[in-house]
Design a protein around this motif. Sequence first.
Motif, PDB file in Angstrom:
ATOM      1  N   VAL A 412       0.808  -1.242  -0.081  1.00 14.60           N
ATOM      2  CA  VAL A 412       0.122   0.013  -0.191  1.00 14.60           C
ATOM      3  C   VAL A 412       0.903   1.139  -0.269  1.00 14.60           C
ATOM      4  O   VAL A 412       1.823   1.399   0.845  1.00 14.60           O
ATOM      5  CB  VAL A 412      -0.942   0.172   1.279  1.00 14.60           C
ATOM      6  CG1 VAL A 412      -1.750   1.349   1.221  1.00 14.60           C
ATOM      7  CG2 VAL A 412      -1.826  -1.311   1.408  1.00 14.60           C
ATOM      8  N   ILE A 413       0.738   2.124  -1.001  1.00 10.50           N
ATOM      9  CA  ILE A 413       1.414   3.376  -1.087  1.00 10.50           C
ATOM     10  C   ILE A 413       0.671   4.335  -0.174  1.00 10.50           C
ATOM     11  O   ILE A 413      -0.431   4.827  -0.942  1.00 10.50           O
ATOM     12  CB  ILE A 413       1.831   3.774  -2.572  1.00 10.50           C
ATOM     13  CG1 ILE A 413       2.568   2.689  -3.150  1.00 10.50           C
ATOM     14  CG2 ILE A 413       2.347   4.962  -2.466  1.00 10.50           C
ATOM     15  CD1 ILE A 413       2.895   3.092  -4.641  1.00 10.50           C
ATOM     16  N   GLY A 414       0.898   4.984   0.681  1.00  4.37           N
ATOM     17  CA  GLY A 414       0.365   6.038   1.300  1.00  4.37           C
ATOM     18  C   GLY A 414      -0.266   5.483   2.834  1.00  4.37           C
ATOM     19  O   GLY A 414      -0.664   4.319   2.801  1.00  4.37           O
ATOM     20  N   ALA A 415      -0.242   6.406   4.023  1.00  2.00           N
ATOM     21  CA  ALA A 415      -0.472   5.949   5.290  1.00  2.00           C
ATOM     22  C   ALA A 415      -1.756   6.949   5.735  1.00  2.00           C
ATOM     23  O   ALA A 415      -2.043   7.037   6.845  1.00  2.00           O
ATOM     24  CB  ALA A 415       0.618   5.954   6.044  1.00  2.00           C
ATOM     25  N   GLY A 416      -2.406   7.522   4.828  1.00  2.00           N
ATOM     26  CA  GLY A 416      -3.548   8.297   5.091  1.00  2.00           C
ATOM     27  C   GLY A 416      -4.617   7.606   5.302  1.00  2.00           C
ATOM     28  O   GLY A 416      -4.739   6.423   5.310  1.00  2.00           O
ATOM     29  N   ARG A 444       5.338   3.099   9.733  1.00  2.00           N
ATOM     30  CA  ARG A 444       5.472   2.361  10.663  1.00  2.00           C
ATOM     31  C   ARG A 444       4.230   2.242  11.586  1.00  2.00           C
ATOM     32  O   ARG A 444       3.893   1.078  12.315  1.00  2.00           O
ATOM     33  CB  ARG A 444       6.799   2.819  11.472  1.00  2.00           C
ATOM     34  CG  ARG A 444       7.305   1.832  12.584  1.00  2.00           C
ATOM     35  CD  ARG A 444       7.810   0.524  11.939  1.00  2.00           C
ATOM     36  NE  ARG A 444       7.044  -0.654  12.098  1.00  2.00           N
ATOM     37  CZ  ARG A 444       7.272  -1.690  11.368  1.00  2.00           C
ATOM     38  NH1 ARG A 444       8.314  -2.121  10.814  1.00  2.00           N
ATOM     39  NH2 ARG A 444       6.274  -2.715  11.289  1.00  2.00           N
ATOM     40  N   GLU A 445       3.842   3.205  11.861  1.00  2.00           N
ATOM     41  CA  GLU A 445       2.601   3.506  12.709  1.00  2.00           C
ATOM     42  C   GLU A 445       1.528   2.681  12.223  1.00  2.00           C
ATOM     43  O   GLU A 445       0.751   1.954  12.977  1.00  2.00           O
ATOM     44  CB  GLU A 445       2.255   4.967  12.751  1.00  2.00           C
ATOM     45  CG  GLU A 445       1.002   5.277  13.714  1.00  2.00           C
ATOM     46  CD  GLU A 445       0.559   6.688  14.013  1.00  2.00           C
ATOM     47  OE1 GLU A 445      -0.337   6.956  14.580  1.00  2.00           O
ATOM     48  OE2 GLU A 445       1.318   7.364  13.224  1.00  2.00           O
ATOM     49  N   LEU A 446       1.084   2.760  10.895  1.00  2.00           N
ATOM     50  CA  LEU A 446       0.121   2.086  10.287  1.00  2.00           C
ATOM     51  C   LEU A 446       0.261   0.647  10.118  1.00  2.00           C
ATOM     52  O   LEU A 446      -0.552  -0.271  10.748  1.00  2.00           O
ATOM     53  CB  LEU A 446      -0.354   2.601   8.909  1.00  2.00           C
ATOM     54  CG  LEU A 446      -1.324   1.850   8.066  1.00  2.00           C
ATOM     55  CD1 LEU A 446      -2.597   1.772   8.905  1.00  2.00           C
ATOM     56  CD2 LEU A 446      -1.700   2.615   6.733  1.00  2.00           C
ATOM     57  N   ALA A 449      -0.179  -1.086  13.534  1.00  2.00           N
ATOM     58  CA  ALA A 449      -1.596  -1.051  13.825  1.00  2.00           C
ATOM     59  C   ALA A 449      -2.476  -2.296  13.274  1.00  2.00           C
ATOM     60  O   ALA A 449      -3.149  -2.823  13.719  1.00  2.00           O
ATOM     61  CB  ALA A 449      -2.212   0.320  13.473  1.00  2.00           C
ATOM     62  N   ILE A 450      -1.882  -2.714  12.059  1.00  2.00           N
ATOM     63  CA  ILE A 450      -2.444  -3.839  11.340  1.00  2.00           C
ATOM     64  C   ILE A 450      -1.769  -5.218  11.213  1.00  2.00           C
ATOM     65  O   ILE A 450      -2.133  -6.232  11.006  1.00  2.00           O
ATOM     66  CB  ILE A 450      -2.677  -3.425  10.045  1.00  2.00           C
ATOM     67  CG1 ILE A 450      -1.560  -3.062   8.948  1.00  2.00           C
ATOM     68  CG2 ILE A 450      -3.917  -2.133   9.859  1.00  2.00           C
ATOM     69  CD1 ILE A 450      -1.632  -3.531   7.629  1.00  2.00           C
ATOM     70  N   GLY A 451      -0.485  -5.079  11.769  1.00  2.00           N
ATOM     71  CA  GLY A 451       0.245  -6.246  11.749  1.00  2.00           C
ATOM     72  C   GLY A 451       1.065  -6.373  10.617  1.00  2.00           C
ATOM     73  O   GLY A 451       0.967  -7.435   9.964  1.00  2.00           O
ATOM     74  N   GLY A 452       1.994  -5.463  10.132  1.00  2.00           N
ATOM     75  CA  GLY A 452       2.358  -5.525   8.910  1.00  2.00           C
ATOM     76  C   GLY A 452       3.800  -4.856   8.867  1.00  2.00           C
ATOM     77  O   GLY A 452       4.209  -4.621   9.814  1.00  2.00           O
TER      78      GLY A 452
END
Length: 557
Positions: A412-416, A444-446, A449-452
Amino acid sequence: MDSPNVLFTAPSAGTKNATLICVPIMGETIEKMKIDVQKAKAEGADVAEIRLDSLSNIDPYQDLTALIQHRVLPLLFTYRPKWEGGMYDGDENKRLDALRLAMELGADYIDVELQVAHAFYDSIRGKTFNKTKVIVSSHNYQLTPSIEDLGNLVARIQATGADIVKIATTATDITDVARMFQIMVHSQSMVKRKLMGNSVEEGRTNMSSGYIYEEIRTEVPFIGLVMGDRGLISRILCAKFGGYLTFGTLESGVVSAPGQPTLQDLLYLYNLRQVAPDTKVYGIIGKPVGHSKSPILFNEVFKSVGYNGVYVFLLVDDLANFLRTYSSTDFVGFSVTIPHKEAALECCDEVDPVAKSIGAVNCIIRRPTDGKLIGYNTDYVGAISAIEDGLRGKHNGGSTNISPLAGKLFVVIGAGGAGKALAYGAKEKGARVVIANRTYDRARELADAIGGDALTLSDLDSYHPEDSMILANTTSIGMQPKVDDTPISKHALKYYTLVFDAVYTPKITRLLKEAEESGATIVTGLEMFMGQAYGQYENFTGLPAPKELFRKIMEKY
């Protein structure tokens, strides 16, 4: 207070929208003006505004006679000086003489600036001019004044003896328009009034603003418009809140004031003739927002199914301030796009569990029973379903019980907000998720949060742990007007079996073009757009989405 919470309620339901659509005519010659007035008539305008200050040369008697005697529409004559935003820079007496002459020849309307209105009325006192209506106008090209100052301005214009009050201001924020709507609504309920201050000595309290007005029961029609992109809704919703007139141009970009829509858009995009006091208001909240196809889609669907709603562009800088200001029950639902999806989560009173898990909201509903804002996320269903369909197509269908995303490496490109939705959806379908973002800490934060896993965007060109990966761009990279931009080099695309781009203007971005050339299946942002729109429509209306109608409409664009 400049942005009160509950500002206004539309006039009583059941009354028909009587707002006129006026086309500004700005030809350099009388011949061009005549042609444009004919065109305005043919395209459905109610009034044509003759901008005399646009003429390269003028013979007042001959030119005005030629226009008035052969008019096919009611004519409004404006001779705007440079000091009020126009093009005329000559002798004031000659300018006002031309407007008096227009009255003598039978013009339907003339527009006189407040600054010269008293002197103008003095010069025509005692004369009869075939019932020409005089619009007294004030233009502010810097800002929109406070409620108190707008109220004072209305009183000053009414005191000149104006037949019609016109105020045009400038929006520095979309919440500025709310003050114009408030004045517009009050102009119908307390129609000719004198501002008395904040005491309760005499007059009647204006319950929304706290100011006291002395009522005079002579009705004066009101034109209230807010210029600029942030003021666009004033030009559409004035039909809901009782504005006398709005402006629409013959051609896109050829405007007499900033932010004017076209006549065609007013009639066929926004269905202005059908906008009534009880019409529900929806819109797309974003920054930027003008690229969105949501108004095209929702307005056409509303019209086709007979639903009493209008859907508008909402260029919003501060989401919380916007939602506080437009808190009346007239504003019932919003789509949310970049960059407000995460902020929307915090602005809602209640959030659907899926949206809370994702950490982003793309749809807000105002619950009619208590006015509370409820947040949803329909992005993930639209995008993930489109990607799954793309994979099944490539692999001849496969099992419908197990997602084709199961076990896949999904980048996934983008963490918004949109990135969070896709990451959540892919993880739910059994994919292994990697987040690539310009700022590593956000990725890293995202990912945590989802385990990736997480990468920086610059790492993506050399990222190749395996073949047949999935790539999903959720950023605005490659969106109009920057259509030559792409988030990843073409040589890196050969490792992906499917590439999805959330951008849908243009439909085929540079990323998708190069991915297809590299042998990948591509899924356009239009597919995600359609999928998320189904869910939003159902949230907005409580009705099943007419999916075939949605698709038929979008195929035209």
